[in-house]
Write an enzyme that holds these catalytic residues in place. Structure first.
Site, mmCIF file in Angstrom:
data_model
loop_
_atom_site.group_PDB
_atom_site.id
_atom_site.type_symbol
_atom_site.label_atom_id
_atom_site.label_comp_id
_atom_site.label_asym_id
_atom_site.label_seq_id
_atom_site.Cartn_x
_atom_site.Cartn_y
_atom_site.Cartn_z
ATOM 1 N N ASP A 1 23.030 4.495 -61.883
ATOM 2 C CA ASP A 1 21.972 4.812 -60.798
ATOM 3 C C ASP A 1 22.147 6.440 -60.494
ATOM 4 O O ASP A 1 21.238 7.114 -60.550
ATOM 5 C CB ASP A 1 21.382 4.125 -60.017
ATOM 6 C CG ASP A 1 20.352 4.190 -59.266
ATOM 7 O OD1 ASP A 1 19.316 4.176 -60.122
ATOM 8 O OD2 ASP A 1 20.039 4.431 -57.980
ATOM 9 N N ASP B 1 -1.736 0.257 -75.756
ATOM 10 C CA ASP B 1 -0.579 -0.732 -75.715
ATOM 11 C C ASP B 1 0.364 0.089 -76.662
ATOM 12 O O ASP B 1 0.136 0.795 -77.832
ATOM 13 C CB ASP B 1 -0.999 -1.837 -76.554
ATOM 14 C CG ASP B 1 0.186 -2.754 -77.109
ATOM 15 O OD1 ASP B 1 1.433 -2.419 -76.810
ATOM 16 O OD2 ASP B 1 0.055 -3.751 -77.618
ATOM 17 N N GLU C 1 22.857 7.046 -48.800
ATOM 18 C CA GLU C 1 21.349 6.615 -48.662
ATOM 19 C C GLU C 1 21.376 5.212 -47.553
ATOM 20 O O GLU C 1 22.300 4.509 -47.591
ATOM 21 C CB GLU C 1 20.699 5.892 -49.670
ATOM 22 C CG GLU C 1 20.604 6.999 -51.144
ATOM 23 C CD GLU C 1 19.643 6.481 -52.013
ATOM 24 O OE1 GLU C 1 18.509 6.423 -51.773
ATOM 25 O OE2 GLU C 1 20.246 5.919 -53.064
ATOM 26 N N ARG D 1 -1.229 -0.114 -69.682
ATOM 27 C CA ARG D 1 -1.700 -1.376 -70.339
ATOM 28 C C ARG D 1 -2.910 -1.745 -69.565
ATOM 29 O O ARG D 1 -4.038 -2.220 -70.323
ATOM 30 C CB ARG D 1 -0.630 -2.468 -70.308
ATOM 31 C CG ARG D 1 0.472 -2.522 -71.340
ATOM 32 C CD ARG D 1 1.024 -3.759 -71.640
ATOM 33 N NE ARG D 1 0.307 -4.580 -72.390
ATOM 34 C CZ ARG D 1 0.513 -5.255 -73.605
ATOM 35 N NH1 ARG D 1 1.806 -4.936 -74.015
ATOM 36 N NH2 ARG D 1 -0.388 -6.077 -74.146
ATOM 37 N N LYS E 1 20.932 8.685 -44.383
ATOM 38 C CA LYS E 1 20.555 9.307 -45.402
ATOM 39 C C LYS E 1 21.092 10.796 -45.560
ATOM 40 O O LYS E 1 21.213 11.537 -44.341
ATOM 41 C CB LYS E 1 19.239 9.653 -45.666
ATOM 42 C CG LYS E 1 18.495 10.483 -46.938
ATOM 43 C CD LYS E 1 18.693 9.900 -48.011
ATOM 44 C CE LYS E 1 17.983 10.979 -49.160
ATOM 45 N NZ LYS E 1 18.129 10.081 -50.499
ATOM 46 N N GLY F 1 2.469 5.527 -68.775
ATOM 47 C CA GLY F 1 2.792 4.875 -67.042
ATOM 48 C C GLY F 1 2.117 5.323 -65.960
ATOM 49 O O GLY F 1 2.677 5.565 -64.869
ATOM 50 N N ALA F 2 0.965 5.462 -66.522
ATOM 51 C CA ALA F 2 -0.059 6.394 -65.409
ATOM 52 C C ALA F 2 -0.408 5.381 -64.137
ATOM 53 O O ALA F 2 -0.957 5.941 -62.953
ATOM 54 C CB ALA F 2 -1.318 6.850 -65.945
ATOM 55 N N HIS G 1 22.706 12.324 -61.411
ATOM 56 C CA HIS G 1 22.727 13.365 -60.256
ATOM 57 C C HIS G 1 24.285 13.770 -59.903
ATOM 58 O O HIS G 1 24.387 14.981 -59.812
ATOM 59 C CB HIS G 1 22.008 12.630 -58.994
ATOM 60 C CG HIS G 1 20.847 11.925 -59.393
ATOM 61 N ND1 HIS G 1 19.872 12.503 -60.080
ATOM 62 C CD2 HIS G 1 20.452 10.795 -58.646
ATOM 63 C CE1 HIS G 1 18.819 11.575 -60.244
ATOM 64 N NE2 HIS G 1 19.122 10.476 -59.243
ATOM 65 N N ASP H 1 4.325 3.569 -60.191
ATOM 66 C CA ASP H 1 4.773 4.097 -58.986
ATOM 67 C C ASP H 1 5.299 5.455 -58.910
ATOM 68 O O ASP H 1 4.837 6.260 -57.859
ATOM 69 C CB ASP H 1 6.009 3.177 -58.275
ATOM 70 C CG ASP H 1 6.411 3.306 -56.879
ATOM 71 O OD1 ASP H 1 5.322 3.435 -55.901
ATOM 72 O OD2 ASP H 1 7.603 3.612 -56.613
ATOM 73 N N ASP I 1 16.255 15.047 -64.434
ATOM 74 C CA ASP I 1 17.168 14.898 -63.471
ATOM 75 C C ASP I 1 16.730 15.587 -61.891
ATOM 76 O O ASP I 1 16.573 16.721 -61.856
ATOM 77 C CB ASP I 1 18.456 15.324 -63.550
ATOM 78 C CG ASP I 1 19.505 14.521 -62.360
ATOM 79 O OD1 ASP I 1 18.928 14.606 -61.173
ATOM 80 O OD2 ASP I 1 20.533 14.120 -62.634
ATOM 81 N N HIS I 2 15.730 14.705 -61.264
ATOM 82 C CA HIS I 2 14.998 15.170 -60.069
ATOM 83 C C HIS I 2 15.676 15.947 -59.241
ATOM 84 O O HIS I 2 15.408 16.811 -58.321
ATOM 85 C CB HIS I 2 13.982 14.288 -59.388
ATOM 86 C CG HIS I 2 14.793 13.211 -58.596
ATOM 87 N ND1 HIS I 2 15.508 12.344 -58.874
ATOM 88 C CD2 HIS I 2 14.633 13.427 -57.102
ATOM 89 C CE1 HIS I 2 15.971 11.621 -57.681
ATOM 90 N NE2 HIS I 2 15.326 12.251 -56.707
HETATM 91 C C1 BG6 Z 1 16.984 7.684 -58.090
HETATM 92 C C2 BG6 Z 1 17.563 6.636 -57.821
HETATM 93 O O1 BG6 Z 1 17.307 8.400 -59.058
HETATM 94 O O2 BG6 Z 1 17.223 8.755 -56.923
HETATM 95 C C3 BG6 Z 1 17.343 6.011 -56.582
HETATM 96 O O3 BG6 Z 1 17.078 5.678 -59.088
HETATM 97 C C4 BG6 Z 1 17.727 6.874 -55.440
HETATM 98 O O4 BG6 Z 1 18.180 4.647 -56.470
HETATM 99 C C5 BG6 Z 1 17.072 8.078 -55.616
HETATM 100 O O5 BG6 Z 1 17.190 6.180 -54.240
HETATM 101 C C6 BG6 Z 1 17.556 9.196 -54.611
HETATM 102 O O6 BG6 Z 1 16.701 10.315 -54.798
HETATM 103 P P1 BG6 Z 1 16.387 11.207 -53.380
HETATM 104 O O7 BG6 Z 1 15.733 12.371 -53.914
HETATM 105 O O8 BG6 Z 1 15.784 10.329 -52.341
HETATM 106 O O9 BG6 Z 1 17.755 11.490 -53.059
#
Ligand code: BG6
Length: 495
Positions: free
Chosen positions: A235, A85, A216, A46, A345, A12-13, A240, A16, A177-178
């Site tokens: 989502d 692929d 957000e 791809r 936000k 997926g390089a 999160h 986005d 999970d960022h």
């Molecule tokens: C992502 C969601 O995991 O987290 C997005 O898919 C969301 O919909 C985003 O906008 C929010 O992340 P952050 O770091 O901007 O709070």
């Protein structure tokens, strides 16, 4: 800084996520010396790109970090592109040849990291072919990083997990999970376990309720196609929010290390009640935004967004009250709230403490002075956009008369500190290179989170919601406020 030897292959390089997050994070690690000479990155997707084009894209992605041209070129020279692929076994043979060549060229000790940053529907086939075509037949470590969403319900997540664990051991799997890479999410443990003041009060005797807000102001941007199938519950809540909840509610771990923390997080999630349909209707509210204004700008409603069905019933807002059935938390409502196109936000956690048993200052003498009510003590953890924490207390107002007044002890990291602190992805990639899975989600956590969320989803899927039900630029539908008010509380929402 010790250098990490690794061959990183990104599936997926051209996407986005790779452009916005991965390449800049890798560059920061390069600048700090975690990556120096002995690393190589293969980008696959791809599209037919040349190495030159790929390197130009990588250099563009890091331009905001103001690299010198020598720095940018030296970094980008480690990037190689291979059109791929994922469903064609032959392509893995080509990939293996390139991997072996780069391994020898950069002296990578057979360390291989595979980053799956593409549609989850391909995760299963990728890991199967990685093994079948011998990509993991090397002496060094083999790790795989998996982006969300991890399945779309418990059943699909289980199938996916079985496919991945057929190739990789749980200890080699890093489910990202960022939020777990965010500075102030990591700070939750420091605040709880580093301060007797809080840890000794961290239970249902002293805490009235907990509020987790992930608000957000953005809409769905260009992700309508994905989002319309997902919705806010999957989502944001499944991952999160439930991860934050587990960090807030877990018991103190026996040691501050990945296995012990994970054990406690899983126990906390296991104590979250799986709701019956009646409970879902009582405790959860969903919403979808209508057109509205934020800071003087007009925004369309969700149903008018690109790639969203004009009669979509997807929720862009969720508020709810979780119930935790264990000794520590029984009786304490855990409120959660998240949504798109809200007023601003703001990711904030409020720990709302119980009132003192008797309000001494509200005596008969003062009975006609309602302002003598004592507001609750609140610990707020600010995750973003500002980072820090505050504690509201009650003190005496200066003067001859005895009046109490709320005092806020407020600490925020400076803008400069926030700017210079490592970004979530940078931390998490470094953790993977170090083999530290503390800030990643274990399968048992994922599975339990799906059980909790599936119960809500199934109840909702049985009824058609009356959408849209909140204008863009507000904090969600009226029912979300009533949910908290009927328990005698309010959402706390202070900057
Ligand atoms: C992502 C969601 O995991 O987290 C997005 O898919 C969301 O919909 C985003 O906008 C929010 O992340 P952050 O770091 O901007 O709070």
């Amino acid at each position: 800084m010790t250098e990490k030897k690794v061959l990183l292959t990104i599936f997926g390089a051209t996407g986005d996520l790779a452009y916005r997050k991965l390449y800049p994070s890798l560059f920061r690690l390069f600048r700090k010396g975690s990556l120096q000479n002995n690393f190589a990155i293969i980008g696959t997707a791809r599209r037919e790109w040349s190495d030159e084009h790929f390197r130009a894209v990588v250099q563009k992605s890091i331009s905001d970090l103001d690299p010198t041209s020598a720095e940018a070129q030296s970094f980008a020279s480690h990037f190689y592109y291979q059109s791929h692929d994922v469903q064609d076994p032959e392509h893995y043979i080509t990939l293996k040849k390139l991997s072996d060549t780069l391994d020898a060229k950069y002296d990578l000790a057979g360390n291989r990291l595979f980053y799956l940053a593409m549609s989850p529907s391909f995760f299963g086939v990728i890991v199967k072919e990685l093994k079948a075509q011998g990509m993991t037949d090397t002496k060094g470590f083999h790790r795989v990083v998996i982006e969300k969403p991890f399945g779309s319900d418990l059943a699909s997540a289980t199938t996916l997990n079985q496919a991945i664990t057929a190739t990789f051991d749980e200890s080699e799997i890093y489910r990202i999970d960022h939020y777990l890479g965010k500075e102030m999410i990591q700070n939750i443990s420091a605040i709880r376990f580093g301060n007797n003041l809080f840890e000794s009060l961290w239970n249902n005797r002293y805490i009235a309720n907990v509020q987790i807000n992930l608000a957000e102001s953005l809409g769905v941007e260009d992700r309508g196609g994905y989002y319309d199938k997902s919705g806010a519950l999957k989502d944001m809540v499944q991952n999160h929010i439930l991860q934050i909840l587990s960090l807030l509610l877990m018991e103190p771990p026996a040691a501050f290390c990945d296995e012990e923390i994970r054990t406690e997080k899983i126990k906390a999630l296991n104590a979250v009640r799986i709701y019956t349909p009646e409970e879902v209707n009582r405790y959860f509210v969903r919403g979808q935004y209508a057109p509205g204004r934020i800071n003087g700008s007009d925004y369309v409603g969700y149903r008018e967004e690109a790639n969203v069905a004009p009669d979509s019933t997807t929720e862009t807002f969720v508020a709810g009250r979780f119930t935790v059935d264990n000794f520590r938390w029984s009786g304490v409502p855990i409120y959660i709230r998240t949504g798109k196109r809200l007023t601003e936000k703001g990711t904030r956690i409020n720990i709302v403490f119980k009132q003192v048993p008797i309000n001494l200052f509200k005596t008969d003498v003062h009975k006609d002075c309602p302002e003598r009510e004592l507001p609750e003590n609140v610990l707020t953890i600010y995750i973003q956009p500002t980072e820090g924490f505050s504690l509201t207390l009650n003190g005496k107002e200066i003067g001859a008369d005895f009046k109490t007044t709320p005092v806020k002890l407020d600490y925020r990291h400076s803008a400069e500190t926030v700017e210079n602190s490592p970004e979530a992805y940078e931390r998490l990639i470094l953790d993977v290179l170090n083999g530290d899975s503390t800030n990643f989600t274990h399968w048992d956590e994922v599975a339990q989170s799906w059980r909790i969320v599936d119960a809500i989803r199934h109840t909702w899927d049985d009824e058609t919601p009356d959408f849209p039900n909140y204008p863009a630029g507000t904090m969600g539908p009226k029912a979300a406020f009533e949910l908290v008010e009927k328990d005698g509380f309010n959402w706390i929402w202070e900057p």
